[in-house]
Design an enzyme around this catalytic site. Structure first.
Site, PDB file in Angstrom:
ATOM      1  N   GLU A 241       0.833  -1.207   0.000  1.00  0.00           N
ATOM      2  CA  GLU A 241       0.000   0.000   0.000  1.00  0.00           C
ATOM      3  C   GLU A 241       0.867   1.256   0.000  1.00  0.00           C
ATOM      4  O   GLU A 241       0.507   2.271  -0.598  1.00  0.00           O
ATOM      5  CB  GLU A 241      -0.965  -0.031   1.182  1.00  0.00           C
ATOM      6  CG  GLU A 241      -2.006  -1.132   1.030  1.00  0.00           C
ATOM      7  CD  GLU A 241      -3.103  -1.078   2.075  1.00  0.00           C
ATOM      8  OE1 GLU A 241      -2.994  -0.287   3.025  1.00  0.00           O
ATOM      9  OE2 GLU A 241      -4.083  -1.850   1.929  1.00  0.00           O
ATOM     10  N   GLU A 242       2.013   1.190   0.659  1.00  0.00           N
ATOM     11  CA  GLU A 242       2.941   2.322   0.615  1.00  0.00           C
ATOM     12  C   GLU A 242       3.371   2.600  -0.821  1.00  0.00           C
ATOM     13  O   GLU A 242       3.443   3.756  -1.259  1.00  0.00           O
ATOM     14  CB  GLU A 242       4.164   2.032   1.476  1.00  0.00           C
ATOM     15  CG  GLU A 242       5.244   3.099   1.389  1.00  0.00           C
ATOM     16  CD  GLU A 242       6.467   2.794   2.246  1.00  0.00           C
ATOM     17  OE1 GLU A 242       7.532   3.399   1.986  1.00  0.00           O
ATOM     18  OE2 GLU A 242       6.358   1.967   3.176  1.00  0.00           O
ATOM     19  N   ARG A 243       3.661   1.548  -1.560  1.00  0.00           N
ATOM     20  CA  ARG A 243       4.134   1.717  -2.941  1.00  0.00           C
ATOM     21  C   ARG A 243       3.024   2.193  -3.860  1.00  0.00           C
ATOM     22  O   ARG A 243       3.256   3.023  -4.749  1.00  0.00           O
ATOM     23  CB  ARG A 243       4.760   0.403  -3.424  1.00  0.00           C
ATOM     24  CG  ARG A 243       6.076   0.116  -2.713  1.00  0.00           C
ATOM     25  CD  ARG A 243       6.563  -1.310  -2.823  1.00  0.00           C
ATOM     26  NE  ARG A 243       7.790  -1.478  -2.043  1.00  0.00           N
ATOM     27  CZ  ARG A 243       8.327  -2.636  -1.718  1.00  0.00           C
ATOM     28  NH1 ARG A 243       7.747  -3.772  -2.106  1.00  0.00           N
ATOM     29  NH2 ARG A 243       9.436  -2.691  -1.002  1.00  0.00           N
ATOM     30  N   GLY A 246       2.631   5.866  -3.119  1.00  0.00           N
ATOM     31  CA  GLY A 246       3.698   6.646  -3.733  1.00  0.00           C
ATOM     32  C   GLY A 246       3.480   6.854  -5.217  1.00  0.00           C
ATOM     33  O   GLY A 246       3.706   7.952  -5.741  1.00  0.00           O
TER      34      GLY A 246
END
Length: 386
Positions: A241-243, A246
């Site tokens: 989810e971070e990627r 981003g």
């Protein structure tokens, strides 16, 4: 992906917030190297933006990830990268594992106030000798009675100087690197935690980043997220989810670079004609906008499959890889057409050029993304056995 009226309403809320509460202050915050995080996060919390996909019983909206993607995209309209990054750390880097795997006690003590904007969080994974190589981290948490005693340090920790808690990945046993780690929520006012001075970064100047040191830091074992030894797995899930966040956050930021360059090239004349009339320029800008649309399509596809519960490790890694590389390409190309004006520190294109460089490093470097993609394509050679 088809957006509903609810998606568009959220999009407008976030865009209005950026225009009113962030953009008028970006120059000041960039110069200061910090922004009023507590004040800004509380305003975000009041609007529900910090808990879009978090459970309703802890103050979240309970929506699916597509709504989070919309918010990430609109935060990309900020005229600096540091403030959106700090917000993304709160929403998509230090709280997903608590929301997904944490106990009710952890959710009430840390997740709920993070959603409301009353507590600021950070994520503690990277170390001086273990950035993208998560398996190689050395910070350890040893059991003593009902507590963990933590020793080690974490590097490049965004939000840490003002944070109330850190979601810390540490070795909790001496076993194999992928099964000896646990995620532990550590209050930042715990004795034994100290900080370096603010790190002097190339970009993301308005976000506060420091090295965090742990010297016999005692926390109760109940602050561990999930079962012992499952931290590496949880962090890999959290990374997806971070990627995606981003990649989504880059889309409109790059579009703004292209739009501002078009405006400048229409106004700026050389040899009696606007710069935009040069075929090499308007063709190049058309190519760049096409690439941005390709990134959007890839990110939306990954998001849609993620919402359906599918494994999007490969697509999320591709989106992250593409976002970092395209970010460098767009900002470099656009800055060139600004000439000497683009080389000025205060110029927004110059700022974007510096800020976007982090996308290819943070959250897993380009080379790590390529390794993941190759592994899932079946083309990654196996490790040699001595």
């Amino acid at each position: 992906m088809i957006f509903t009226e609810e998606h568009e309403a959220l999009r407008k809320t976030v865009r209005d917030f950026v225009e009113k509460e962030i953009n008028p202050h970006c120059d000041e915050w960039e110069e200061a190297g910090e922004f009023p995080a507590r004040e800004l996060f509380k305003k975000l919390g009041n609007l529900g933006i910090l808990g879009i996909q978090k459970p309703e019983e802890y103050g979240g909206m309970g929506l699916d990830y597509s709504y989070n993607l919309v918010a990430a995209e609109e935060l990309g309209t900020a005229q600096c990268g540091g403030v959106p990054l700090a917000i993304g750390v709160q929403t998509d880097m230090c709280t997903p594992a608590i929301a997904r795997f944490g106990s009710d006690q952890l959710k009430r003590e840390f997740l709920a106030p993070a959603i409301s904007g009353d507590k600021i969080g950070c994520i503690g994974v990277s170390e001086v000798g273990a950035g993208s190589d998560v398996a190689g981290l050395t910070t350890n948490a040893k059991k003593e009675g009902d507590d963990y005693i933590i020793n080690g340090s974490k590097m490049w920790i965004t939000n840490s100087p003002k944070a109330d808690f850190i979601c810390l990945l540490a070795n909790t046993s001496g076993g194999k690197a992928h099964s000896n780690k646990s995620l532990i929520v550590v209050p930042m006012n715990t004795p034994g935690i100290t900080f370096s001075k603010h790190l002097n970064k190339l970009g993301m100047r308005s976000s506060e980043t420091a090295q965090v040191f742990f010297d016999d830091v005692r926390v109760p074992q109940r602050n561990r997220i999930g079962a012992e030894g499952t931290g590496f797995m949880m962090q890999m899930v959290q990374f997806q989810e971070e990627r995606l966040w981003g990649a989504a956050n880059v889309i409109k930021a790059l579009e703004m670079c292209i739009e501002k360059t078009i405006e400048y090239c229409r106004e700026r004349k050389t040899f009696g004609t606007p710069l935009i009339n040069n075929q090499v320029i308007h063709f190049r800008l058309a190519e760049l906008q096409t690439e941005v649309e390709a990134l959007r399509a890839l990110t939306y596809q990954a998001c849609e499959l993620h919402v359906q519960g599918k494994d999007v490790t490969k697509l999320a890694s591709m989106a992250k890889l593409k976002a970092g590389r395209l970010g460098r390409e767009v900002t470099d190309s656009c800055l060139q057409y600004w000439g000497g004006m683009g080389y000025m520190w205060e110029n927004q294109l110059s700022r974007a050029f510096r800020d976007v460089r982090l996308v290819s490093i943070g959250g897993g470097a380009d080379e790590i993304m390529l390794g993941i993609i190759c592994k899932l394509m079946g083309t990654l050679p196996g490790k040699r056995k001595e």
